[in-house]
Scaffold this active site. Structure first.
Site, PDB file in Angstrom:
ATOM      1  N   SER A 118      12.633  28.854 -20.047  1.00  0.00           N
ATOM      2  CA  SER A 118      12.928  29.673 -18.869  1.00  0.00           C
ATOM      3  C   SER A 118      13.162  28.797 -17.653  1.00  0.00           C
ATOM      4  O   SER A 118      12.356  27.905 -17.373  1.00  0.00           O
ATOM      5  CB  SER A 118      11.772  30.629 -18.573  1.00  0.00           C
ATOM      6  OG  SER A 118      11.611  31.525 -19.632  1.00  0.00           O
ATOM      7  N   GLN A 147       8.584  25.286 -19.072  1.00  0.00           N
ATOM      8  CA  GLN A 147       7.713  25.154 -20.239  1.00  0.00           C
ATOM      9  C   GLN A 147       8.528  24.829 -21.488  1.00  0.00           C
ATOM     10  O   GLN A 147       9.314  25.670 -21.944  1.00  0.00           O
ATOM     11  CB  GLN A 147       6.962  26.485 -20.433  1.00  0.00           C
ATOM     12  CG  GLN A 147       6.076  26.530 -21.657  1.00  0.00           C
ATOM     13  CD  GLN A 147       5.571  27.945 -21.919  1.00  0.00           C
ATOM     14  OE1 GLN A 147       6.288  28.913 -21.680  1.00  0.00           O
ATOM     15  NE2 GLN A 147       4.354  28.069 -22.402  1.00  0.00           N
ATOM     16  N   GLY A 148       8.345  23.667 -22.034  1.00  0.00           N
ATOM     17  CA  GLY A 148       9.097  23.281 -23.228  1.00  0.00           C
ATOM     18  C   GLY A 148       8.249  23.354 -24.482  1.00  0.00           C
ATOM     19  O   GLY A 148       7.700  22.352 -24.936  1.00  0.00           O
ATOM     20  N   TYR A 149       8.154  24.539 -25.021  1.00  0.00           N
ATOM     21  CA  TYR A 149       7.404  24.745 -26.261  1.00  0.00           C
ATOM     22  C   TYR A 149       8.363  25.041 -27.425  1.00  0.00           C
ATOM     23  O   TYR A 149       8.473  24.296 -28.369  1.00  0.00           O
ATOM     24  CB  TYR A 149       6.460  25.950 -26.123  1.00  0.00           C
ATOM     25  CG  TYR A 149       5.150  25.705 -25.419  1.00  0.00           C
ATOM     26  CD1 TYR A 149       4.974  24.658 -24.524  1.00  0.00           C
ATOM     27  CD2 TYR A 149       4.063  26.563 -25.660  1.00  0.00           C
ATOM     28  CE1 TYR A 149       3.755  24.475 -23.881  1.00  0.00           C
ATOM     29  CE2 TYR A 149       2.853  26.381 -25.027  1.00  0.00           C
ATOM     30  CZ  TYR A 149       2.689  25.347 -24.140  1.00  0.00           C
ATOM     31  OH  TYR A 149       1.497  25.177 -23.514  1.00  0.00           O
ATOM     32  N   GLU A 156      -0.861  32.048 -19.874  1.00  0.00           N
ATOM     33  CA  GLU A 156       0.478  32.620 -19.829  1.00  0.00           C
ATOM     34  C   GLU A 156       0.395  34.111 -20.150  1.00  0.00           C
ATOM     35  O   GLU A 156       1.000  34.943 -19.482  1.00  0.00           O
ATOM     36  CB  GLU A 156       1.388  31.912 -20.837  1.00  0.00           C
ATOM     37  CG  GLU A 156       2.803  32.496 -20.856  1.00  0.00           C
ATOM     38  CD  GLU A 156       3.724  31.782 -21.839  1.00  0.00           C
ATOM     39  OE1 GLU A 156       3.257  30.845 -22.515  1.00  0.00           O
ATOM     40  OE2 GLU A 156       4.895  32.165 -21.910  1.00  0.00           O
TER      41      GLU A 156
HETATM   42  C1  FAD Z   1      12.236  36.032 -21.795  1.00  0.00           C
HETATM   43  C2  FAD Z   1      11.703  34.933 -22.631  1.00  0.00           C
HETATM   44  C3  FAD Z   1      11.258  33.777 -22.017  1.00  0.00           C
HETATM   45  C4  FAD Z   1      10.798  32.708 -22.768  1.00  0.00           C
HETATM   46  N1  FAD Z   1      10.410  31.594 -22.121  1.00  0.00           N
HETATM   47  C5  FAD Z   1      10.047  30.510 -22.843  1.00  0.00           C
HETATM   48  C6  FAD Z   1       9.757  29.276 -22.198  1.00  0.00           C
HETATM   49  O1  FAD Z   1       9.832  29.179 -20.975  1.00  0.00           O
HETATM   50  N2  FAD Z   1       9.400  28.228 -22.941  1.00  0.00           N
HETATM   51  C7  FAD Z   1       9.302  28.303 -24.298  1.00  0.00           C
HETATM   52  O2  FAD Z   1       8.942  27.328 -24.901  1.00  0.00           O
HETATM   53  N3  FAD Z   1       9.591  29.452 -24.957  1.00  0.00           N
HETATM   54  C8  FAD Z   1       9.968  30.545 -24.259  1.00  0.00           C
HETATM   55  N4  FAD Z   1      10.301  31.711 -24.914  1.00  0.00           N
HETATM   56  C9  FAD Z   1      10.306  31.731 -26.378  1.00  0.00           C
HETATM   57  C10 FAD Z   1       9.257  32.593 -27.032  1.00  0.00           C
HETATM   58  O3  FAD Z   1       7.998  32.023 -26.923  1.00  0.00           O
HETATM   59  C11 FAD Z   1       9.690  32.815 -28.477  1.00  0.00           C
HETATM   60  O4  FAD Z   1      10.863  33.587 -28.457  1.00  0.00           O
HETATM   61  C12 FAD Z   1       8.635  33.541 -29.284  1.00  0.00           C
HETATM   62  O5  FAD Z   1       7.500  32.749 -29.481  1.00  0.00           O
HETATM   63  C13 FAD Z   1       9.159  34.034 -30.637  1.00  0.00           C
HETATM   64  O6  FAD Z   1       9.796  33.024 -31.361  1.00  0.00           O
HETATM   65  P1  FAD Z   1      11.253  33.273 -31.983  1.00  0.00           P
HETATM   66  O7  FAD Z   1      12.111  33.748 -30.895  1.00  0.00           O
HETATM   67  O8  FAD Z   1      11.638  32.072 -32.711  1.00  0.00           O
HETATM   68  O9  FAD Z   1      11.084  34.479 -33.006  1.00  0.00           O
HETATM   69  P2  FAD Z   1      10.576  34.408 -34.507  1.00  0.00           P
HETATM   70  O10 FAD Z   1       9.329  33.624 -34.589  1.00  0.00           O
HETATM   71  O11 FAD Z   1      11.684  34.036 -35.385  1.00  0.00           O
HETATM   72  O12 FAD Z   1      10.184  35.930 -34.749  1.00  0.00           O
HETATM   73  C14 FAD Z   1      11.122  36.947 -35.184  1.00  0.00           C
HETATM   74  C15 FAD Z   1      10.323  38.204 -35.573  1.00  0.00           C
HETATM   75  O13 FAD Z   1       9.444  37.876 -36.671  1.00  0.00           O
HETATM   76  C16 FAD Z   1       8.125  38.235 -36.352  1.00  0.00           C
HETATM   77  N5  FAD Z   1       7.187  37.301 -36.970  1.00  0.00           N
HETATM   78  C17 FAD Z   1       7.235  35.945 -36.973  1.00  0.00           C
HETATM   79  N6  FAD Z   1       6.154  35.429 -37.555  1.00  0.00           N
HETATM   80  C18 FAD Z   1       5.375  36.478 -37.950  1.00  0.00           C
HETATM   81  C19 FAD Z   1       4.128  36.597 -38.606  1.00  0.00           C
HETATM   82  N7  FAD Z   1       3.411  35.534 -38.969  1.00  0.00           N
HETATM   83  N8  FAD Z   1       3.656  37.830 -38.830  1.00  0.00           N
HETATM   84  C20 FAD Z   1       4.365  38.939 -38.449  1.00  0.00           C
HETATM   85  N9  FAD Z   1       5.537  38.891 -37.836  1.00  0.00           N
HETATM   86  C21 FAD Z   1       6.039  37.676 -37.577  1.00  0.00           C
HETATM   87  C22 FAD Z   1       8.069  38.157 -34.851  1.00  0.00           C
HETATM   88  O14 FAD Z   1       6.995  38.918 -34.326  1.00  0.00           O
HETATM   89  C23 FAD Z   1       9.420  38.695 -34.455  1.00  0.00           C
HETATM   90  O15 FAD Z   1       9.373  40.097 -34.455  1.00  0.00           O
HETATM   91  C24 FAD Z   1      10.766  32.800 -24.187  1.00  0.00           C
HETATM   92  C25 FAD Z   1      11.207  33.962 -24.803  1.00  0.00           C
HETATM   93  C26 FAD Z   1      11.696  35.011 -24.050  1.00  0.00           C
HETATM   94  C27 FAD Z   1      12.176  36.226 -24.757  1.00  0.00           C
END
Ligand code: FAD
Lengths: 374, 392
Positions: free
Chosen positions: B165, B130-132, B248
């Site tokens: 992932s 999944q490339g999001y 998902e």
């Molecule tokens: C094990 C694992 C597997 C994954 N697999 C995939 C995958 O296959 N494909 C893919 O595309 N992505 C994948 N992801 C990515 C995942 O979707 C992102 O990590 C997630 O959406 C959070 O984005 P970020 O890491 O940039 O954190 P950030 O968005 O930077 O968030 C950091 C903190 O700020 C908080 N925050 C951010 N915005 C707000 C808001 N508006 N209000 C309140 N709090 C906020 C968050 O809740 C978090 O606590 C995976 C992540 C993990 C951990």
């Protein structure tokens, strides 16, 4: 077993909601409190429960009831929780009816169940003897005496005790088994002390001083009197949990309504994320409580042998969530949450009191651990 | 066929066809079959089991037969699940194709796309990732910048994804790509299916606190995506992405609710029980009891929501609530496992292959409330879409 309400259940819930909003709104509880009602409930309302057909919810049709089961009883209690309706429904129509169903002889059932269904009597269950619910700590004794019994002991915080015309007393018998005994609260040797509680209910303490009982005061219809007592407690827990759930739901609804209307910093306070997350979390907790309560009630109806674990789990969860919902409600109301004018404080009080009866979340969590074998 | 007959036939078939080695609880990651071109089966049993189930379409029991599914009704699929559970049968195949892409293709794909992509998912031949997420677009996913330029029959894609992932083990990637440079940000994204077996796509594993590297950075340098492999219209990607996210979330929740070690067993393993088998620390026992209660409540809630969905009350944004509750619960379970194990839980590396498993699971569980939308983001969604509170 079904989580989704069937048509009859939906009708029951809708009519209960409409009726209680009209006949037992929160202002009715305020009135009972302000008038210092001697019993803490309105006899008029209690009679109308019979007219609605609710009093006989657990009474068979042969005995004049509607025999709809615990799921239905729970729906009425949930709606009562929403309006904080004070009524002997739980003690009389649920607990006393269950006691007769489980442990009554045919003669006892024929005498009392029709009266319960007709709303002609208020029956209270005299159970606890300590400050915290403890169903094993029963020191009240019913000693065999000729054909009858002699009852002695003390009971505390008997719900509806001030307005009851019959008590069902939990007592230990000569073989240390638990038995249920019908006692006239006006009988010689019975003394009563009313206790006004924070939620504006009026439970009572009772002292039994060598009270003479006839042989047929004993509910002797059960093969295993102790087991019947346990099942009575479980049914009570699931039903009390249903009331607590209603308390939680309305406290939550009131809070959402308030934060949606109150403005600070030029916007509704409901637009602040700090409050939104707390509200969303509460909704999640409410969903969990709702599922457990429904599960416990329907299991009582369909697979009673599986019910105990669900009943204690539901009671624990509903207690915890109702207290949380009301406490969070006060916080989100700000200053007005501390005023008597707003209802949220009344919900907080009722959540505390309803949670105590038949064991709070700590007690029932302990039961969950015990039943699960750890 | 009546449901009773179906049950009987299913039981007989499973009895005859499920290899003994596949009738045991999943012990480690290697026991899960993900499939794909590069998949090496952990055992002959795993291979045979996948083949037999795929042939019946039972890796995806409710999908239409023409797309490789089993064509079963919901009730039949439930019976199948029950009968598999009865003999402890493992799932023959788990994949992002099954949980995520499949449902999106069924809803938004053309007949040709379904015929091309769904059967290989059902047979475990192609593994998807999944490339999001991107370095600059996590919770604020819609600000993603990976760019696609239309050139004849294909898009030329440039940019970087992150946290992908299993990207290094996957064959194809479904990616969100900004193809409409001038459109408002919600309308400029397309949902593209991209073959990773091309020079323009490279991956680089990222090491996690669990010591594993299950996910990667994924780079697109003039990668090619055929226009016929765009799902939905140009610019419809965000809508599809959101639909897929709800699946998902449902997947993460059922994973979270799925058994694994529990603190009572953990206490027995570490010897922290009395002679009569009761947990010896009363406070810990209380915490575990509350976990048991919430676990029962959560299971009951999942059933209730399923039942309500069958009665037409869609799950919708409530999936966010379940994701939040379920993942927080799973983190609590893992924390209590570690407490009940005490020092033993700290084991990381040693002679035994199983050393460190509990700690790894505990560390992995922290991601439950980050992946697929963080807890905070899901609470935002519940506040806005379930409680209808005003948006920020
Ligand atoms: C094990 C694992 C597997 C994954 N697999 C995939 C995958 O296959 N494909 C893919 O595309 N992505 C994948 N992801 C990515 C995942 O979707 C992102 O990590 C997630 O959406 C959070 O984005 P970020 O890491 O940039 O954190 P950030 O968005 O930077 O968030 C950091 C903190 O700020 C908080 N925050 C951010 N915005 C707000 C808001 N508006 N209000 C309140 N709090 C906020 C968050 O809740 C978090 O606590 C995976 C992540 C993990 C951990």
């Amino acid at each position: 077993m079904s989580f989704v309400l069937n048509e009859d259940e939906q009708m029951l819930r809708d009519s209960a909601r409409a009726f209680l909003a009209e006949s037992a709104p929160v202002t009715a509880l305020r009135a009972l409190r302000d008038e210092k009602s001697p019993t803490g409930f309105s006899s008029e309302l209690w009679s109308s429960f019979a007219e609605m057909g609710w009093s006989g919810v657990l009474v068979s049709e042969d005995h004049g009831g509607v025999d709809m089961g615990y799921a239905a009883a729970g729906l009425v209690l949930e709606e009562m929780g929403r309006t904080l309706a004070s009524s002997p429904f739980l003690s009389t129509s649920v607990l006393a009816a269950t006691a007769f169903n489980l442990a009554g002889t045919d003669a006892q059932k024929s005498k009392w169940l029709p009266r319960i269904a007709a709303g002609e009597t208020v029956i209270a269950i005299a159970l606890d003897e300590r400050a915290r619910h403890n169903p094993d700590h029963i020191e009240t004794r019913a000693k065999k005496d000729g054909n009858g019994f002699v009852l002695s002991g003390k009971k505390r915080f008997v719900n509806e005790g001030a307005g009851a015309d019959l008590l069902i007393v939990v007592a230990r018998m000569d073989d240390d088994q638990i038995g249920l005994f019908m006692v006239d609260p006006k009988a010689n040797g019975v003394s009563r002390e009313d206790r006004r509680t924070v939620d504006s209910h009026v439970p009572a303490d009772f002292t039994f001083d060598d009270v003479k009982l006839d042989g047929d005061a004993f509910l002797s219809g059960a093969d295993d009197s102790d087991a019947a007592y346990r099942r009575l407690l479980d049914a009570g827990r699931a039903c009390q949990a249903a009331e607590s759930l209603g308390v939680a739901e309305q406290a939550f609804d009131d809070t959402i309504a308030y934060i949606s209307e109150r403005e600070q910093f030029g916007v509704p306070i409901s637009s602040f994320q700090g409050l939104q997350h707390r509200a969303a979390h509460l909704l999640g907790e409410l969903e969990l409580a709702r599922s457990l309560v429904r599960r416990a009630l329907t299991t009582l109806d369909t697979q009673p042998s599986q019910a105990p674990l669900w009943c204690v789990a539901a009671k624990a969860k509903a207690t915890q969530v109702s207290r949380l919902a009301a406490a969070e409600g006060i916080q989100m109301h700000g200053g007005v949450g501390m005023t008597d004018e707003y209802d949220i404080g009344l919900y907080y009080k009722r959540a505390q009191a309803a949670g105590e009866f038949l064991g709070d979340d700590a007690f029932n969590a302990g039961e969950v651990a015990r039943m699960s074998g750890y | 066929m009546s449901l009773e007959n179906f049950r009987k036939e299913t039981k007989d078939w499973l009895e005859a066809n499920c290899p003994q080695g596949m009738r045991q609880p999943i012990k480690s990651e290697a026991d899960i079959c993900w499939g794909g071109r590069n998949w090496t089966f952990a055992s002959e049993d795993q291979k045979v089991w996948l083949e037999r189930m795929a042939e019946r379409g039972w890796t995806l029991p409710t999908w239409p037969k023409e797309y490789g599914g089993g064509g079963l009704s919901k009730e039949e699929a439930f019976v199948l699940k029950e009968e598999m559970k009865a003999i402890n049968a493992r799932s023959p195949l788990d994949s992002f194709g099954i949980w995520m892409l499949g449902p999106a293709l069924l809803k938004y794909g053309t007949h040709e796309q379904k015929l091309e992509f769904l059967p290989p998912i059902a047979r475990g031949e192609i593994r998807w990732c999944q490339g999001y997420s991107e370095p600059g677009a996590g919770s604020d996913l819609v600000s993603l910048r990976t760019k696609g330029v239309l050139e004849g029959d294909h898009y030329t894609v440039n940019g970087q994804k992150v946290w992908t992932s299993y990207a290094d083990k996957s064959d194809w990637i479904f990616a969100l790509v900004r193809t409409e440079a001038d459109a408002p940000k919600y309308n400029g994204i397309s949902f593209l299916l991209i073959d990773m077996d091309q020079p323009g796509v490279t991956t680089k594993p990222i090491k996690l606190i669990s010591g594993k590297s299950p996910f990667c950075e994924t780079f697109f340098d003039d990668a090619k995506a055929l226009v016929k492999n765009r799902v939905g219209e140009a610019g419809q990607g965000w809508e599809i992405a959101k639909y897929l996210l709800s699946h998902e979330r449902a997947g993460i929740v059922s994973e979270a609710a799925f058994g694994g070690l529990n603190p009572v067993t953990a206490a027995h393993q570490s010897g922290e029980v009395d002679a009569d088998g009761k947990m010896s620390d009363p406070i810990l026992r209380g915490d575990v009891a509350r976990l048991t209660i919430d676990g029962l409540a959560f299971d009951a809630t999942m059933r209730r929501v399923k039942e309500e969905a069958d009665h037409g009350e869609g799950v919708g944004a409530r999936a966010s609530l379940l994701k939040y509750m379920g993942t927080e619960l799973n983190k609590r379970r893992n924390e209590l496992n570690m407490s009940a194990l005490g020092y033993d839980g700290l084991l990381w590396e040693g002679e035994k292959e199983s050393d460190g498993e509990v700690a790894r699971s505990w560390l992995r569980s922290r991601a439950n409330s980050i992946e697929g939308g963080t807890s905070e983001i899901n609470l935002n969604i519940v506040a806005k879409r379930v409680l209808n509170l005003p948006g920020a």
